[in-house]
Design a protein around this motif. Sequence first.
Motif: not given
Length: 245
Positions: A86, A89-90, A92, A141
């Motif tokens: 997570g 991903l944060s 992007h 995230l």
Amino acid sequence: MLTRYLPVFLILALLAEILGTVGGFGSSVFFVPVANFYFDFQTVLGITAVFHLSSNLTKIAFFRKGLDKMLILYLGIPAVIFVSIGAVLSKHINPTLLGLILGVFLIVLSLVFLIFKKLVVKDSNKNAITGGILSGLSAGLLGTGGAIRGITMTAFKMDKATFIATSAVIDFGVDASRAVVYYYNGYMKAEHLYIAVFLVVVAILGTWIGKQILNRFSQEQFRTFVLVLILLIGIASVVAEYVKL
């Protein structure tokens, strides 16, 4: 700009720590949306990880009357793995979009718990693993996953001290993992390091006050109050991020 409002920010952080300790959801569910009013969302993620590390160490010290080692294994390991995913991903995803997702997440979560007051998860290893995956991914995230972990852990019927200590150990591993990723993502900025020092003190004081409250009242007496606050914070977060669009 924050220096001017630092006392107000620290008072709000203290309230977040107290409510997070008493409500059993963790301070990040309150701290992240509050900090989002002062910093960009990626900086909030970095500061939250540092704040939570000290917060969880304090909880482990104050509520050290026992740990559920099997739950740490089945829930904690998936949480630590997926918080890193997570966190990666944060980087992007648009920060404003993340802020909106956080607000909606808090609104939905609080409404579910307010409407379905007896909602529980079956105490199985499979559900513990699923809860760990979801709470870890959410923490990496959005900066907060304690509520998901909390509702999963309630199925295992632990006393308050064991519940908080076990949750804190899992959360410590989660925060340590995401802190490394956030650091390499550039979320932890040198000009904000002085705030982390204040937040360590806030975490200790807030956890201690929360413990005193729990010694006098049941956790359930505060649950509805805490959920209503989460709902209001979620609404405020959505409005604030919508204005930025």
